[in-house]
Design a protein around this motif. Structure first.
Motif, PDB file in Angstrom:
ATOM      1  N   GLY A 128       0.822  -1.202   0.000  1.00  0.00           N
ATOM      2  CA  GLY A 128       0.000   0.000   0.000  1.00  0.00           C
ATOM      3  C   GLY A 128       0.853   1.247   0.000  1.00  0.00           C
ATOM      4  N   SER A 129       0.764   2.011   1.075  1.00  0.00           N
ATOM      5  CA  SER A 129       1.550   3.248   1.183  1.00  0.00           C
ATOM      6  C   SER A 129       1.996   3.424   2.629  1.00  0.00           C
ATOM      7  CB  SER A 129       0.717   4.447   0.726  1.00  0.00           C
ATOM      8  OG  SER A 129      -0.531   4.489   1.421  1.00  0.00           O
ATOM      9  N   THR A 130       2.723   2.435   3.141  1.00  0.00           N
ATOM     10  CA  THR A 130       3.088   2.405   4.557  1.00  0.00           C
ATOM     11  C   THR A 130       4.482   2.977   4.796  1.00  0.00           C
ATOM     12  OG1 THR A 130       1.696   0.465   4.900  1.00  0.00           O
ATOM     13  CG2 THR A 130       3.358   0.915   6.575  1.00  0.00           C
ATOM     14  N   VAL A 134       7.327  -5.680  12.379  1.00  0.00           N
ATOM     15  CA  VAL A 134       7.349  -6.141  10.982  1.00  0.00           C
ATOM     16  C   VAL A 134       8.686  -5.786  10.355  1.00  0.00           C
ATOM     17  CG1 VAL A 134       4.848  -5.843  10.729  1.00  0.00           C
ATOM     18  CG2 VAL A 134       6.377  -3.956  10.133  1.00  0.00           C
ATOM     19  N   ALA A 135       8.894  -6.289   9.152  1.00  0.00           N
ATOM     20  CA  ALA A 135      10.092  -5.939   8.377  1.00  0.00           C
ATOM     21  C   ALA A 135       9.674  -5.072   7.192  1.00  0.00           C
ATOM     22  CB  ALA A 135      10.794  -7.194   7.883  1.00  0.00           C
ATOM     23  N   PHE A 136      10.614  -4.261   6.719  1.00  0.00           N
ATOM     24  CA  PHE A 136      10.373  -3.433   5.543  1.00  0.00           C
ATOM     25  C   PHE A 136      11.414  -3.736   4.482  1.00  0.00           C
ATOM     26  CE2 PHE A 136       8.163  -0.942   8.765  1.00  0.00           C
ATOM     27  CZ  PHE A 136       7.025  -0.527   8.085  1.00  0.00           C
ATOM     28  N   THR A 181      -3.474   6.764  10.818  1.00  0.00           N
ATOM     29  CA  THR A 181      -2.276   7.406  10.282  1.00  0.00           C
ATOM     30  C   THR A 181      -1.727   8.397  11.310  1.00  0.00           C
ATOM     31  OG1 THR A 181      -3.469   9.248   9.233  1.00  0.00           O
ATOM     32  CG2 THR A 181      -3.217   7.224   7.948  1.00  0.00           C
ATOM     33  N   THR A 182      -0.543   8.908  11.052  1.00  0.00           N
ATOM     34  CA  THR A 182       0.126   9.783  12.017  1.00  0.00           C
ATOM     35  C   THR A 182       0.220  11.230  11.534  1.00  0.00           C
ATOM     36  OG1 THR A 182       2.284   9.225  11.068  1.00  0.00           O
ATOM     37  CG2 THR A 182       1.504   7.862  12.904  1.00  0.00           C
ATOM     38  N   SER A 183      -0.550  11.582  10.516  1.00  0.00           N
ATOM     39  CA  SER A 183      -0.394  12.896   9.889  1.00  0.00           C
ATOM     40  C   SER A 183      -0.681  14.066  10.823  1.00  0.00           C
ATOM     41  CB  SER A 183      -1.291  12.990   8.649  1.00  0.00           C
ATOM     42  OG  SER A 183      -0.945  12.008   7.712  1.00  0.00           O
ATOM     43  N   VAL A 184      -1.753  13.968  11.618  1.00  0.00           N
ATOM     44  CA  VAL A 184      -2.092  15.076  12.518  1.00  0.00           C
ATOM     45  C   VAL A 184      -1.028  15.226  13.604  1.00  0.00           C
ATOM     46  CG1 VAL A 184      -3.708  15.855  14.291  1.00  0.00           C
ATOM     47  CG2 VAL A 184      -4.569  15.121  12.075  1.00  0.00           C
ATOM     48  N   ALA A 236       7.607   1.826   1.946  1.00  0.00           N
ATOM     49  CA  ALA A 236       8.215   0.545   1.572  1.00  0.00           C
ATOM     50  C   ALA A 236       7.208  -0.589   1.676  1.00  0.00           C
ATOM     51  CB  ALA A 236       9.418   0.254   2.470  1.00  0.00           C
ATOM     52  N   ILE A 237       7.505  -1.677   0.993  1.00  0.00           N
ATOM     53  CA  ILE A 237       6.723  -2.904   1.127  1.00  0.00           C
ATOM     54  C   ILE A 237       6.931  -3.443   2.532  1.00  0.00           C
ATOM     55  CG2 ILE A 237       6.466  -5.281   0.309  1.00  0.00           C
ATOM     56  CD1 ILE A 237       7.612  -4.257  -2.409  1.00  0.00           C
TER      57      ILE A 237
END
Length: 297
Positions: free
Chosen positions: A104-106, A116-118, A154-157, A227-228
């Protein structure tokens, strides 16, 4: 005696936890004959076309990675199962083994990397502000007293609040269940601004009824490596990274980028019009899996 026993038990628990972090994704794929790809419904890098079909930059990148995995594992009949994920559940679904590759767009960050791994970075994102052109909003300070939308999970704010120009700027928050829902909050007037990754903002604007009514404005809030995401299996990560390296070096990655950001895309034939950022070019030229904390904003 009890003290020694507690220490021993604690050490055992820590050791067990460490071992539990690494899983055998390759073994799972071989035994099941299936690889599960996490896809998004409305991301700028992965989105649905309906009827179980998906598209987008990161979706196509993963299609090439999966083809290479088929060859590497000698599994020409490997089946691909698509698992829709959201900002809220994507990490959990990778951690618990439901998803083998999340495309996606993580953002790769240190908190997520504990679970997790990237793979190596495929896109370097800039978090920005989208508004209606007639809003009068041109910077962070203009958000004072306004309503700001972002997507749950998400962490945008939080990123906005930490920005040096946000000190003393008070605003209200509203949350969409996904990126399309968040953009609808802006489009319908229930929010004055939408804070999110620039590629997601550009994609939603391009696909809106009246793209000319919107603009991406203000300061770059943060720079984040996309990244994946995958479970912690070093051998599997190496396989994915090797596939990406081939795409970086052959120029294939740039062709994929041009297709999805500079050419008309399905389903409506709109063009997002987001030129390849230099930061993304640099990430391809020097493959790495550095987390967001290593980038200067």
């Amino acid at each position: 005696m009890k003290k020694h026993l507690l220490i021993a038990v604690g050490a055992l628990m820590m050791t067990s936890s460490a071992f539990a972090q690494d899983v055998d994704v390759i073994g799972k794929i071989k035994s099941s004959g299936t690889i599960v790809e996490g896809v998004r419904e409305s991301s700028g890098l992965s989105y649905t076309l309906g009827n179980g079909k998906y598209a987008g930059f990161h979706y196509e990148v993963c299609a090439h990675v999966i083809d290479d995995i088929k060859k590497e594992l000698n599994l020409p009949d490997l089946q691909v199962k698509y698992q829709p994920v959201t900002s809220q559940n994507r990490v959990a679904l990778v951690t618990n083994g439901t998803v083998d590759l999340e495309c996606g767009s993580t953002t790769n960050n240190m908190a997520r990397a504990r679970d997790v791994a990237f793979a190596n970075t495929t896109f370097v994102e800039e978090v920005r502000i989208a508004v209606k052109k007639d809003s009068g909003i041109n910077s962070i300070t203009d958000l004072k007293g306004k309503t700001v939308a972002t997507t749950t999970g998400t962490t945008s704010v939080q990123t906005l609040r930490k920005h040096r120009h946000a000190e003393g700027v008070n605003f209200r928050e509203v949350y969409g269940k996904d990126h399309a829902d968040s953009f609808l909050l802006l489009e319908s007037g229930r929010a004055d601004a939408f804070i999110m990754d620039g590629s997601i903002l550009a994609a939603n604007i391009a696909k809106s009824r009246n793209p000319q009514n919107f603009a991406i404005v203000g300061e770059v809030l943060s720079v984040e490596p996309i990244a994946i995401m995958m479970p912690k299996d070093p051998a599997f990560k190496k396989m994915v990274d090797n596939s990406l390296k081939t795409m970086f070096e052959s120029g294939q990655m740039e062709k994929i980028y041009d297709k999805w950001f500079m050419q008309p895309i399905p389903p409506t034939g709109v063009t997002i019009g987001l030129p390849l950022p230099q930061s993304t070019k640099d990430a391809w030229a020097n493959p790495n899996d550095k987390p967001a904390e290593d980038y200067k904003n």
